[in-house]
Enzyme design. Structure first.
Site, PDB file in Angstrom:
ATOM      1  N   LYS A 112      -4.370  -5.481  -1.650  1.00  0.00           N
ATOM      2  CA  LYS A 112      -3.404  -5.108  -2.704  1.00  0.00           C
ATOM      3  C   LYS A 112      -3.894  -5.552  -4.068  1.00  0.00           C
ATOM      4  O   LYS A 112      -3.613  -4.899  -5.071  1.00  0.00           O
ATOM      5  CB  LYS A 112      -2.021  -5.731  -2.417  1.00  0.00           C
ATOM      6  CG  LYS A 112      -1.350  -5.200  -1.161  1.00  0.00           C
ATOM      7  CD  LYS A 112      -0.521  -3.954  -1.413  1.00  0.00           C
ATOM      8  CE  LYS A 112      -0.039  -3.408  -0.093  1.00  0.00           C
ATOM      9  NZ  LYS A 112       0.559  -2.124  -0.092  1.00  0.00           N
ATOM     10  N   LYS A 192      -5.411   3.323   7.910  1.00  0.00           N
ATOM     11  CA  LYS A 192      -4.074   3.104   8.452  1.00  0.00           C
ATOM     12  C   LYS A 192      -3.095   4.086   7.808  1.00  0.00           C
ATOM     13  O   LYS A 192      -3.192   4.349   6.610  1.00  0.00           O
ATOM     14  CB  LYS A 192      -3.682   1.655   8.090  1.00  0.00           C
ATOM     15  CG  LYS A 192      -2.383   1.178   8.627  1.00  0.00           C
ATOM     16  CD  LYS A 192      -1.983  -0.140   7.964  1.00  0.00           C
ATOM     17  CE  LYS A 192      -1.063   0.098   6.771  1.00  0.00           C
ATOM     18  NZ  LYS A 192      -0.174  -0.970   6.407  1.00  0.00           N
ATOM     19  N   LYS A 195       2.001   4.886   2.996  1.00  0.00           N
ATOM     20  CA  LYS A 195       2.603   5.686   1.927  1.00  0.00           C
ATOM     21  C   LYS A 195       1.635   5.871   0.788  1.00  0.00           C
ATOM     22  O   LYS A 195       1.456   6.972   0.286  1.00  0.00           O
ATOM     23  CB  LYS A 195       3.848   4.969   1.385  1.00  0.00           C
ATOM     24  CG  LYS A 195       5.022   5.025   2.296  1.00  0.00           C
ATOM     25  CD  LYS A 195       6.148   4.199   1.759  1.00  0.00           C
ATOM     26  CE  LYS A 195       5.870   2.726   1.837  1.00  0.00           C
ATOM     27  NZ  LYS A 195       6.262   2.091   3.076  1.00  0.00           N
TER      28      LYS A 195
END
Ligand code: AQP
Length: 326
Positions: A112, A192, A195
């Protein structure tokens, strides 16, 4: 006494098939045998850039999504994380026992912070400590999650151990429960399902939308023509068959693929029908819940009330152990 289960999902807009297979379908299996607490983790969702005006709607939609997927509020507790402020309080206590280096090692933090390089905040680094507090506030022993979250559950165990060593045995060491859909890949067949990568099928998509997305999804990359024999073991579409199709159908599809008896589009058609069939009740319940805001708010209020009571008890215990109660 039933064992307690805790898990949560961020209200970030969409519940996809990865969330459904990795987490929610496993939650539903535990409803009658465990004391289940399921949280909408809005405080986690604000650790990356987001639109504040959209958040209230996303929280309600996440609650509707849980219920639509079969998380029956009559058989478990559903609540919103920020409605029980003890989560952040316990996270602060835990911050004083966990070394920074443990957090800097977390894979999700590294990913992230690369993805949101302009927004690498303390909240992003501290995410797993808040997650440990979410779980341990309720002394939950089982945490059903997808594979990507296992490292964070390990960290929650470290937190519990360090706190207990320093202040006495208050917290159980929770265990991750990873089901058969541990790591669902996206339609690209590589990353993976998520969204942000826009490689997902949402649980509320129509049969037409499911087909449209599946029809362009990546299959066995070595199978270039309809007449080539394929290998189901390296095909992401077949890995979804394993989770949505009957054993007999899986065997027929695998055989057809290996012998070039069926093409990739035939294989996808069968899968699309099976996904659409399993998700049809989810879509219908989700649509029906759209006009039931009062009902959803009631579920969340009741959930926060029950969780608040448990949370206050744990905080009192932790404060007493830490010498913070006068
Ligand atoms: N692809 C997946 N396969 C299996 N399980 C998955 N989970 C998420 N994606 C997959 C599981 O769903 C639960 C919710 O996790 P979350 O709130 O961290 O979900 P998320 O990370 O917001 O989902 P995304 O789409 O992956 O978000 P972005 O793109 O924003 O990073 C967890 O139990 C997780 O393991």
């Amino acid at each position: 006494m039933k064992k307690r289960v805790f898990s949560g999902i961020q209200p970030s807009g969409i519940l996809h098939v990865g969330n459904y297979l990795g987490a929610i379908r496993n939650w539903v299996e535990l409803l009658d045998t465990h004391d289940c607490i399921f949280c909408i983790v809005d405080l986690h969702a604000i650790t990356v850039p987001y639109e504040p005006a959209e958040m209230p709607g996303r929280i309600l939609d996440a609650a509707a999504g849980y219920i639509a997927c079969g998380v029956d509020p009559a058989r478990c507790t559903i609540f919103v994380q920020s409605d029980v402020h003890e989560h952040t309080e316990l996270a602060w206590y835990f911050n004083t026992v966990i070394p920074v280096a443990y957090l800097e090692r977390m894979t999700q933090y590294k990913e992230k912070s690369a993805q949101f390089s302009e927004h690498v905040t303390m909240g992003l680094l501290d995410y797993p400590v808040l997650q440990a507090a979410d779980i341990l506030l309720y002394k939950a022993e089982i945490v059903p999650v997808g594979e990507d979250q296992v490292q964070h559950i390990e960290l929650a165990r470290d937190v519990a151990r360090k706190f207990n060593n320093r202040y006495g045995g208050i917290f159980p060491e929770p265990a991750a429960r990873v089901g058969s859909g541990a790591r669902i890949l996206g339609l690209d067949g590589q990353a993976k399902m998520s969204k942000t990568l826009d490689n997902y099928i949402a649980v509320t998509e129509t049969p037409e939308e499911i087909w449209r997305k599946l029809s362009t999804a990546v299959t066995d990359p070595a199978r270039k023509r309809r007449t080539d024999r394929g290998n189901p073991d390296v095909c992401n579409i077949f890995s979804l068959h394993r989770l949505f199709s009957s054993a007999g159908e899986q065997a027929r599809v695998a055989e057809g693929c290996r012998t070039a008896g069926i093409g990739c589009l035939d294989c996808k058609r069968i899968l699309a029908d099976n996904i659409a069939r399993e998700l049809a009740p989810v879509r219908e319940r989700h649509a029906a819940l759209k006009g039931k805001r009062d009902f959803i708010e009631g579920v969340l209020r009741e959930g926060a009330c029950r969780c608040g009571e448990i949370a206050r008890g744990t905080i009192r215990e932790a404060k007493a152990a830490m010498g913070l109660l006068r």
